[in-house]
Write an enzyme that holds these catalytic residues in place. Structure first.
Site, PDB file in Angstrom:
ATOM      1  N   ARG A 159       1.232  -0.844  -0.184  1.00  0.00           N
ATOM      2  CA  ARG A 159       0.200   0.047   0.079  1.00  0.00           C
ATOM      3  C   ARG A 159       0.621   1.037  -0.065  1.00  0.00           C
ATOM      4  NH1 ARG A 159      -1.703  -3.551   4.177  1.00  0.00           N
ATOM      5  NH2 ARG A 159      -3.856  -4.107   3.322  1.00  0.00           N
ATOM      6  N   LYS A 184      -1.723  -2.652   7.104  1.00  0.00           N
ATOM      7  CA  LYS A 184      -2.943  -2.041   7.539  1.00  0.00           C
ATOM      8  C   LYS A 184      -3.442  -3.191   9.443  1.00  0.00           C
ATOM      9  CE  LYS A 184      -7.421  -0.951   6.074  1.00  0.00           C
ATOM     10  NZ  LYS A 184      -8.465  -0.932   4.804  1.00  0.00           N
ATOM     11  N   HIS A 256      -2.607   2.035  -5.617  1.00  0.00           N
ATOM     12  CA  HIS A 256      -2.983   0.915  -5.259  1.00  0.00           C
ATOM     13  C   HIS A 256      -3.511   0.381  -6.769  1.00  0.00           C
ATOM     14  CE1 HIS A 256      -5.021  -0.716  -1.778  1.00  0.00           C
ATOM     15  NE2 HIS A 256      -5.541  -1.273  -2.449  1.00  0.00           N
ATOM     16  N   ARG A 259      -0.363  -2.330  -6.445  1.00  0.00           N
ATOM     17  CA  ARG A 259      -0.920  -3.512  -5.834  1.00  0.00           C
ATOM     18  C   ARG A 259      -2.073  -4.455  -6.076  1.00  0.00           C
ATOM     19  NH1 ARG A 259      -1.690  -4.728   0.086  1.00  0.00           N
ATOM     20  NH2 ARG A 259      -3.669  -5.915   0.957  1.00  0.00           N
ATOM     21  N   HIS A 282      -3.754  -9.463   4.228  1.00  0.00           N
ATOM     22  CA  HIS A 282      -4.981  -9.432   3.862  1.00  0.00           C
ATOM     23  C   HIS A 282      -5.640 -10.017   5.653  1.00  0.00           C
ATOM     24  CE1 HIS A 282      -6.600  -8.939  -0.408  1.00  0.00           C
ATOM     25  NE2 HIS A 282      -6.376  -7.155   0.180  1.00  0.00           N
ATOM     26  N   TYR A 291     -10.504 -10.748  -6.580  1.00  0.00           N
ATOM     27  CA  TYR A 291      -9.367 -10.475  -7.525  1.00  0.00           C
ATOM     28  C   TYR A 291      -9.559 -12.054  -8.641  1.00  0.00           C
ATOM     29  CZ  TYR A 291      -5.971  -7.952  -4.755  1.00  0.00           C
ATOM     30  OH  TYR A 291      -5.907  -6.636  -4.558  1.00  0.00           O
TER      31      TYR A 291
END
Length: 337
Positions: A159, A184, A256, A259, A282, A291
């Site tokens: 990110r 994150k 992004h 990414r 994630h 995806y």
């Protein structure tokens, strides 16, 4: 009436960073949300923002503010929902400190979030990506830095906040074989680096200006790179890459998207969505399923595995003489039925 200012200041300066350990980016986003809300409320109530009481921020005003974001400011439903989440978080904080606002808080919590479109993610093809990585001019210091940033962002699926916040001590400077990322939600991950990525980072470290900043990437002033600074650099190199690969100009390339490109290329190489989830850091596998919807090869494999339904050949035969006449009369000469 209860003054809003002291509670809001305590929420932003004490509760979020210290009690909740929210990141700086979260604190900034929440502060911007309340800046917009208080300016809107002050204009509606005809008073100064510092004089607004908590009771004046009722559910109808919050609903009007959310509508203002979409209609006047042109914000998307996702941005609208993010602002509502910040407001809900503040009123949950108030429930234990101002019990008289409990009913008001429940009414605000009852405001529903808007459904958003689940659009397909955008990503770059291998040719477009290679053109973008080759766009920086490596004969100058800034070009060496830019290529290292682009390489690392794609290779690690980082990110933009992870990239600009990356410190020197998070890189294995001895072997240059891995990078330690704080992601994150304070989720850490350690990823190996390709030789090409490691070489790009080594080239940058050789010419990196001496600076007291602990961050790996610096701007022209010798300070830590910012989000907006990297976005500007990316758009500059996208424009350069578009001259030799025009297809990249048709895509909206944001940090992004790099990414997303890493995720799609990893999925196509491994055919395992769990590895993509681990690579990107994630929290749940559901975040990675987007995806699968964007990868056409998954649909082709499913289509090849299924036998198409067979249709019995035949033609329409009218059950009545009148219908048969109408069918004949309405047909065009030479029309294939």
């Amino acid at each position: 009436m209860t003054a809003l200012a002291p509670h809001l200041e305590s929420f932003l300066r004490e509760h979020l960073p210290k009690e909740r350990r929210a990141s700086q980016h979260t604190c900034e986003a929440y502060a911007q949300c309340f800046q917009l809300l208080l300016c809107f409320a002050a204009d509606r109530l005809k008073i100064k923002p510092a004089k607004i009481e908590i009771e004046r921020l009722d559910a109808p005003l919050i609903l009007t503010f959310l509508g203002h974001l979409e209609k006047t400011r042109g914000n998307s439903a996702r941005t609208r929902n993010a602002r509502l989440a910040a407001i809900n978080s503040f009123f949950r904080y108030l429930e234990y400190r101002v019990p008289s606002c409990l009913d008001q808080s429940r009414r605000i919590h009852a405001i529903p979030v808007k459904k958003t479109d689940q659009v397909l993610v955008s990503y770059l093809t291998r040719k477009e990506l290679q053109t973008l990585l080759d766009a920086p001019d490596t004969s100058i210091v800034s070009g060496i830095r830019d290529r290292a940033m682009l390489h690392l962002t794609f290779a690690a699926g980082m990110r933009v906040s992870e990239l600009v916040g990356l410190r020197l001590d998070q890189i294995d400077r001895q072997s240059m074989s891995s990078v330690h990322i704080m992601g994150k939600g304070r989720r850490e991950r350690v990823l190996p680096l390709w030789k090409e990525t490691a070489a790009a980072i080594k080239a940058w470290l050789k010419v990196r200006p001496a600076s007291g900043a602990p961050e790996l990437f610096l701007n022209a002033r010798g300070e830590a790179m910012t989000r907006s600074g990297f976005e500007y650099i990316l758009q500059k190199h996208v424009a350069t890459a578009a001259r030799s690969t025009p297809s990249i100009a048709k895509k909206r390339v944001s940090p992004h998207v790099l990414r997303h490109t890493c995720a799609m290329h990893t999925l196509q190489a491994t055919r395992d969505v769990r590895k993509v989830s681990l690579w990107l850091g994630h929290a749940a596998l559901q975040s990675t399923e987007v995806y699968l919807r964007a990868d056409p090869t998954e649909k082709l494999e499913a289509l090849a595995a299924m036998a198409p339904p067979m249709l019995k050949p035949g033609r329409f035969r009218a059950p009545d003489k009148l219908l048969a006449m109408l069918t004949t009369a309405g047909g065009k000469p030479g029309y294939a039925k």
